[in-house]
Design an enzyme around this catalytic site. Structure first.
Site, PDB file in Angstrom:
ATOM      1  N   GLU A 120      23.487  48.691  59.237  1.00  0.00           N
ATOM      2  CA  GLU A 120      24.046  49.652  57.878  1.00  0.00           C
ATOM      3  C   GLU A 120      24.234  50.986  58.491  1.00  0.00           C
ATOM      4  OE1 GLU A 120      24.768  48.656  55.116  1.00  0.00           O
ATOM      5  OE2 GLU A 120      24.493  46.688  55.262  1.00  0.00           O
ATOM      6  N   CYS A 177      46.181  41.197  44.751  1.00  0.00           N
ATOM      7  CA  CYS A 177      45.161  40.799  43.607  1.00  0.00           C
ATOM      8  C   CYS A 177      46.040  38.719  43.256  1.00  0.00           C
ATOM      9  CB  CYS A 177      46.744  40.765  42.095  1.00  0.00           C
ATOM     10  SG  CYS A 177      45.848  43.080  42.591  1.00  0.00           S
ATOM     11  N   CYS A 192      40.264  43.057  47.486  1.00  0.00           N
ATOM     12  CA  CYS A 192      40.488  44.578  47.030  1.00  0.00           C
ATOM     13  C   CYS A 192      40.530  45.718  47.665  1.00  0.00           C
ATOM     14  CB  CYS A 192      39.312  44.325  45.988  1.00  0.00           C
ATOM     15  SG  CYS A 192      40.184  45.505  43.650  1.00  0.00           S
ATOM     16  N   CYS A 241      40.179  41.725  35.313  1.00  0.00           N
ATOM     17  CA  CYS A 241      40.696  42.761  35.692  1.00  0.00           C
ATOM     18  C   CYS A 241      41.173  43.539  35.269  1.00  0.00           C
ATOM     19  CB  CYS A 241      40.670  42.447  36.957  1.00  0.00           C
ATOM     20  SG  CYS A 241      40.910  44.642  38.028  1.00  0.00           S
ATOM     21  N   CYS A 300      42.586  36.907  44.514  1.00  0.00           N
ATOM     22  CA  CYS A 300      41.181  37.383  43.579  1.00  0.00           C
ATOM     23  C   CYS A 300      40.604  36.652  43.055  1.00  0.00           C
ATOM     24  CB  CYS A 300      41.248  38.939  43.335  1.00  0.00           C
ATOM     25  SG  CYS A 300      40.199  39.952  42.404  1.00  0.00           S
TER      26      CYS A 300
END
Length: 300
Positions: free
Chosen positions: A45, A208, A201, A217, A211
């Protein structure tokens, strides 16, 4: 920001397709494997902030091989963390990670704490990192809002192309509203939405057709209206103080002995900018000046 309810799409209808997509398409990344543990998740992270996976992977592997536990890193000089950080950029993250390792060793017996408030109390750890470690390492229920997740939520739930430049209270409220109730599923949702933003995305050239929630969406259903908010911040590098700082640090990383001023003077022709960059490195604790006009990575 438009509320989720305005799209007439209940949050639960998004969970199954997004998590199902993640189960099939998630990248096999070392910090996602069980053997990574909480320390591996925390290291990843720190490294992944503003840095792509492809650049992080080799440094992450070297880091964990050298410092498999927080106490191993805490026992070294902070300058060694800066040296091992290499060319990842934003090297203050290395100092913050070293500081967190020291605190983990002193306060928690060398084990990354599982409590969100204890994570948040560690030096160098903000709301995002605390939530990410608690979620990804310990399977807890937290809203994990990185750039990729914010973009997914902006499009799918709010019907806008890009989120605001800085995270807003409305985004945090929306993220909490979208969280699955069960801890394990919420943690999976956090990872899945992050991966969806990273692979499908994306900021530009979103796909798309791939997706799993395209049919729900809000942005796609509205015809993908163009961004109407403030101009998005671009990242420049060439000719900036950040580039000069990187060149100065590169010289110091490559030398085990203190480096004379003359050696640093060769990295950048413009003396005022070079001096400003060096002063900034010293002020940030990344470089330690010595009495004889030489410089080194910090020992304390």
């Amino acid at each position: 920001m438009t509320a989720m309810t305005s799209t007439h799409t209940p949050p639960t209808s998004l969970h199954t397709p997004v998590i199902g997509w993640f189960e099939q398409h998630a990248r096999d990344l070392p910090w996602r494997r069980p053997e990574a543990g909480a320390w591996g998740v925390m290291v990843s992270e720190f490294m992944l902030q503003q840095t792509p996976v492809s650049r992080v992977l080799p440094v992450y592997e070297q880091w964990l091989a050298r410092w498999p536990r927080p106490a191993d890193l805490a026992a070294e000089a902070p300058g060694e963390a800066v040296r091992a950080w290499g060319r990842l950029g934003y090297p203050r993250r290395a100092l913050r990670l070293h500081g967190a390792a020291q605190a983990i060793t002193e306060r928690h017996g060398g084990d990354v704490p599982s409590e969100h408030n204890q994570l948040l109390a560690l030096p160098g750890i903000g709301e995002y990192t605390a939530a990410a470690v608690a979620s990804f390492a310990y399977g807890q229920r937290h809203a994990v809002l990185d750039t990729n997740v914010r973009r997914v939520f902006a499009r799918a739930a709010s019907g806008i192309q890009y989120p605001p430049n800085a995270t807003t209270a409305a985004e945090r409220k929306l993220a909490r509203a979208l969280l699955p109730e069960e801890d394990e599923r919420a943690a999976r949702w956090a990872a899945a939405t992050m991966e969806l933003g990273a692979l499908v995305c994306t900021a530009r050239n979103e796909d798309c057709s791939q997706c799993p929630i395209a049919s729900q969406c809000a942005w796609l259903l509205a015809g993908k209206p163009a961004h109407q908010g403030p101009a998005r911040r671009g990242q420049t590098y060439a000719g900036t103080d950040r580039q000069v700082r990187g060149r100065l640090l590169a010289v110091l990383r490559e030398s085990v002995a203190p480096v004379p001023q003359a050696a640093l003077d060769t990295v950048w022709d413009e003396p005022v900018q070079r001096a400003r960059a060096l002063d900034g490195l010293v002020a940030d604790g990344l470089v330690e000046p010595l009495a004889d006009g030489q410089y080194r990575l910090p020992l304390t």
